[in-house]
Motif scaffolding. Structure first.
Motif, mmCIF file in Angstrom:
data_model
loop_
_atom_site.group_PDB
_atom_site.id
_atom_site.type_symbol
_atom_site.label_atom_id
_atom_site.label_comp_id
_atom_site.label_asym_id
_atom_site.label_seq_id
_atom_site.Cartn_x
_atom_site.Cartn_y
_atom_site.Cartn_z
ATOM 1 N N THR A 156 -28.056 -18.102 2.824
ATOM 2 C CA THR A 156 -29.331 -17.900 2.127
ATOM 3 C C THR A 156 -30.481 -18.142 3.092
ATOM 4 O O THR A 156 -31.419 -17.339 3.179
ATOM 5 C CB THR A 156 -29.434 -18.858 0.926
ATOM 6 O OG1 THR A 156 -28.335 -18.594 0.038
ATOM 7 C CG2 THR A 156 -30.745 -18.658 0.174
ATOM 8 N N PRO A 161 -28.227 -10.310 3.698
ATOM 9 C CA PRO A 161 -28.098 -9.571 2.444
ATOM 10 C C PRO A 161 -26.903 -10.089 1.649
ATOM 11 O O PRO A 161 -26.117 -10.881 2.157
ATOM 12 C CB PRO A 161 -27.876 -8.135 2.912
ATOM 13 C CG PRO A 161 -27.345 -8.242 4.299
ATOM 14 C CD PRO A 161 -27.953 -9.477 4.875
ATOM 15 N N ASP A 162 -26.798 -9.611 0.419
ATOM 16 C CA ASP A 162 -25.782 -10.097 -0.523
ATOM 17 C C ASP A 162 -24.476 -10.539 0.127
ATOM 18 O O ASP A 162 -23.718 -9.734 0.655
ATOM 19 C CB ASP A 162 -25.435 -8.970 -1.508
ATOM 20 C CG ASP A 162 -26.486 -8.900 -2.590
ATOM 21 O OD1 ASP A 162 -27.371 -9.779 -2.598
ATOM 22 O OD2 ASP A 162 -26.406 -7.967 -3.412
ATOM 23 N N ILE A 164 -20.871 -12.989 -0.481
ATOM 24 C CA ILE A 164 -20.055 -13.592 -1.529
ATOM 25 C C ILE A 164 -18.976 -14.460 -0.893
ATOM 26 O O ILE A 164 -18.324 -14.065 0.073
ATOM 27 C CB ILE A 164 -19.456 -12.516 -2.458
ATOM 28 C CG1 ILE A 164 -18.748 -13.178 -3.634
ATOM 29 C CG2 ILE A 164 -18.501 -11.571 -1.734
ATOM 30 C CD1 ILE A 164 -19.170 -12.609 -4.946
ATOM 31 N N ALA A 269 -23.424 -15.561 -8.640
ATOM 32 C CA ALA A 269 -23.316 -14.291 -7.907
ATOM 33 C C ALA A 269 -22.818 -14.472 -6.480
ATOM 34 O O ALA A 269 -22.438 -13.506 -5.827
ATOM 35 C CB ALA A 269 -24.680 -13.605 -7.879
ATOM 36 N N HIS A 270 -22.812 -15.719 -5.998
ATOM 37 C CA HIS A 270 -22.454 -15.943 -4.592
ATOM 38 C C HIS A 270 -21.047 -16.489 -4.386
ATOM 39 O O HIS A 270 -20.673 -16.780 -3.248
ATOM 40 C CB HIS A 270 -23.481 -16.867 -3.925
ATOM 41 C CG HIS A 270 -24.733 -16.164 -3.506
ATOM 42 N ND1 HIS A 270 -25.824 -16.804 -3.001
ATOM 43 C CD2 HIS A 270 -25.051 -14.838 -3.512
ATOM 44 C CE1 HIS A 270 -26.777 -15.931 -2.734
ATOM 45 N NE2 HIS A 270 -26.336 -14.738 -3.040
ATOM 46 N N LYS A 294 -21.339 -8.184 0.994
ATOM 47 C CA LYS A 294 -20.807 -7.250 -0.001
ATOM 48 C C LYS A 294 -20.871 -5.800 0.454
ATOM 49 O O LYS A 294 -19.943 -5.029 0.215
ATOM 50 C CB LYS A 294 -21.596 -7.393 -1.310
ATOM 51 C CG LYS A 294 -21.104 -8.530 -2.184
ATOM 52 C CD LYS A 294 -21.815 -8.470 -3.531
ATOM 53 C CE LYS A 294 -21.868 -9.842 -4.176
ATOM 54 N NZ LYS A 294 -22.850 -9.911 -5.258
#
Lengths: 441, 441
Positions: A156, A161-162, A164, A269-270, A294
């Protein structure tokens, strides 16, 4: 001098990353961010030697790893360069056990060496950024829940970017295989490990070729392809009629860890429970982690690790269970750079202010620099005697945002001319006003 | 498992420093302080490989240095580990010249390797912390005035006891020798270099044995033993009837540098012109520096360097004059530690807060930790299920100043019990009140 100098073409070895200044600043920003998150969780820094005794460092390894090791003699000493930070940690904890407080939480960020085959994106010298929590005889499973919070903070803060964090539990998996009469068949884990790369059909084929019955394969697939929210997956695992103690322990651990991961602040979401995650065959014995971007699965895991039963069995009879992760920073930097994902990090500059003398005003410029440096503003003085255009050009090339110009008039009036290189605005003001403008205070 | 594990005694190589956590934290504090000062002056970080091609790295060296180098084959490659950070800098600047902006200001902090004789206080792996300012074809002498300001900031911020930066100029010295008809006699510099160690009588004797006339020796001694304030020494040098161009240039440089050193903010008590400073025989060509702890001269120079004419003559035909300094951090840390001079640095702790659950309050503890970490408080949660006394003992052992205790009551009331381990005071309050107390805001 009459001696004729030999000139050698300057070059570095293949597989040894060397960065230009602007890239190095980004790289250091990433390394500092990782370090500051690791420290915020109370991990203690270690810095073990790069070179160790071969008989100590290579006690466990063999095969591929051993071939890659940089090993050499110096005098009578058989030396080896570290190929990871885990073996040195094991050696360190065993060697200094009496002086350490447990649970022992350490981080280490340092270069390691592997004589990998020379190919694009493979490095022979690379940074690993590791954290581990080591218990003496025992380490509660709740420690496994803190690790994803650390991973989440790191990525973060890096503004990636996204991403997971995928989580599994090896007890659960091994219990499952026991239940289906498939214990002690490492080829099953090996095949599952490849699922994402080769797809379910080829994985099934590999399992069949390994002699696994089709109904067993179906049963395994019903598990590893469980889909849904984290709670739905946990429910699915609980409802499955698997009467096996190891499996039950694994499900309990995963449930407990999931609940605490949330409390430690990782957004739903992570992180995702995912029964296809294996992470190596032997070492891990409980929770395992990997981290993906992702939209860039081809980059592979950017941070992996897990729970192990015994860190230092080759160095001590004491049992030292632990949990840890590693980020391969050199490769991560390379991959992000190639994929154009360094984003805002690329705007990092160090120097905030260039002080530019016009005429014989160097003494005042030096005093102004002193004032700004005392206020923690990163400041350079342009010390070469050259044209003003060249001086401004230096600031532009280096991406320095502010310039203070001091000519004879400014010296007389006790003022500076502050120029904002982004807007081009220039204004005369006192030293302290300029300081306020630059620091935004 | 039935396999019997081999246990190897864990140990490190002699000459390779490895620190316990509390020492490592102090060491890192020193390294961070040096880095932050270097950055505040606008130096750019470099991170060159530890291993280079032997034919590139060893192009210049010979004799003692070459014997100490860690050099080995890996496959067909003849490799060498860097023995300083200057040769890699020369290689870097020559290799990447087209991509660099000049003057090029770089710092590098990293480990270097020398197979020194094994003795107390000598290290085979040690940190160097270097800065250099490199010009292309030209670098104004005023750059030499900024260096002492950096040295002054580093050691002031490290809180070291009285230090003094001693400064000389090699042009001045060489001009002096020319004037006395003693040019090209390196044994003179060698003898002067030893003056502090062996005293004036033995130095005179060495010079006489080298065949220097007694009246020349007297003349040299009148200069190198000039005493007084910096201005008095400059006056003495100017008034001396030395009709030599190199000498005059040296005196002018020293005068200019002295004036600007003051403007850059170095207090008079922290720098001294001193004609006994030599710093190596060949490399330096102008200003030279060394730094002593006044009351611990036996430690020797803790930061040295100077001006050189040509950084990279073995890698490029371009002339690259520069000025730089180096701090041998591993040795400095060792010496300060031995002399009991680490002082307040020893009180460095990283973790500020330990969150201690009593009963089944882990989820709340995790949430509290999240809140404090978000506010940049270095926070640990005690995750092992054990007696409260053991938990408090962990905080004491680690020197953690604050403990937040959370039992069922605190969970119900939304409060925490904050304990100050120094005073022993304990008080119930809200999360935010505890945060304010800990951060002192």
């Amino acid at each position: 001098m009459t001696e004729k100098k030999m000139i050698v073409k300057p070059s570095t070895l293949p597989g040894f990353m060397e960065l230009l200044p602007a890239e190095q600043i980004v790289f250091n920003h990433m390394r500092d961010t990782i370090r500051s998150v690791y420290e915020r969780y109370g991990f203690i820094p270690l810095d073990t030697p790069v070179i160790e005794k071969s008989d100590v460092l290579l006690v466990k390894s063999g095969g591929e790893t051993e071939k890659q090791v940089y090993r050499f003699m110096k005098g009578d000493s058989d030396l080896a360069m570290r190929f990871d930070l885990t073996v040195p940690l094991a050696r360190y904890v065993a060697q200094h056990m009496a002086d350490l407080t447990f649970p022992f939480r350490r981080y280490q960020i340092g270069k390691v060496y592997r004589g990998e085959k020379n190919q694009k994106g493979r490095f022979r010298e690379f940074y690993q950024c590791d954290i581990d929590i080591i218990g003496r005889n025992h380490l509660d499973v709740v420690n496994d829940a803190e690790i994803p919070a650390i991973i989440n903070d790191v990525f973060t803060q890096l503004g990636l970017p996204d991403f997971i964090i995928r989580i599994n539990n090896r007890k659960l998996m091994n219990g499952l295989f026991q239940h289906f009469g498939l214990a002690g068949r490492p080829e099953i884990l090996k095949a599952i490990d490849k699922l994402e790369k080769i797809g379910p059909d080829k994985t099934r084929k590999e399992l069949m070729e390994a002699g696994i019955q089709e109904d067993s394969i179906d049963a395994i697939f019903r598990f590893i392809q469980l889909k849904g929210s984290n709670d739905e997956i946990l429910d699915g695992l609980k409802q499955a009629a698997i009467d096996n103690e190891l499996y039950q322990t694994g499900v309990e651990e995963l449930t407990r860890v999931t609940r605490l991961i949330r409390a430690f602040g990782v957004p739903e979401a992570h992180f995702a429970l995912d029964l296809t995650i294996v992470r190596g065959l032997d070492y891990y014995t409980g929770t395992v982690y990997e981290t993906l971007l992702k939209n860039y699965p081809e980059i592979g895991s950017i941070c992996s690790g897990g729970r192990y039963d015994n860190l230092a069995e080759h160095y001590t009879k004491e049992k030292l269970p632990g949990v840890g992760i590693s980020i391969g920073l050199t490769r991560l930097f390379y991959q992000l750079n190639e994929a154009g994902l360094l984003g805002e990090m690329k705007e990092q500059v160090l120097t905030q202010l260039l002080v530019v003398p016009i005429g014989d005003t160097l003494e005042t410029c030096a005093k102004v620099a002193r004032r700004f440096r005392d206020a923690n503003v990163i400041t350079e003085v342009f010390l070469e005697d050259t044209k003003i255009a060249k001086k401004m050009n230096y600031a532009n090339k280096q991406g320095i945002p502010w310039v203070v110009i001091i000519g004879d008039e400014e010296v007389q009036d006790g003022l500076v001319a502050l120029k904002d290189l982004e807007t081009g605005d220039q204004e005369r003001m006192s030293w302290e006003e300029a300081l306020k403008k630059i620091t935004g205070s």
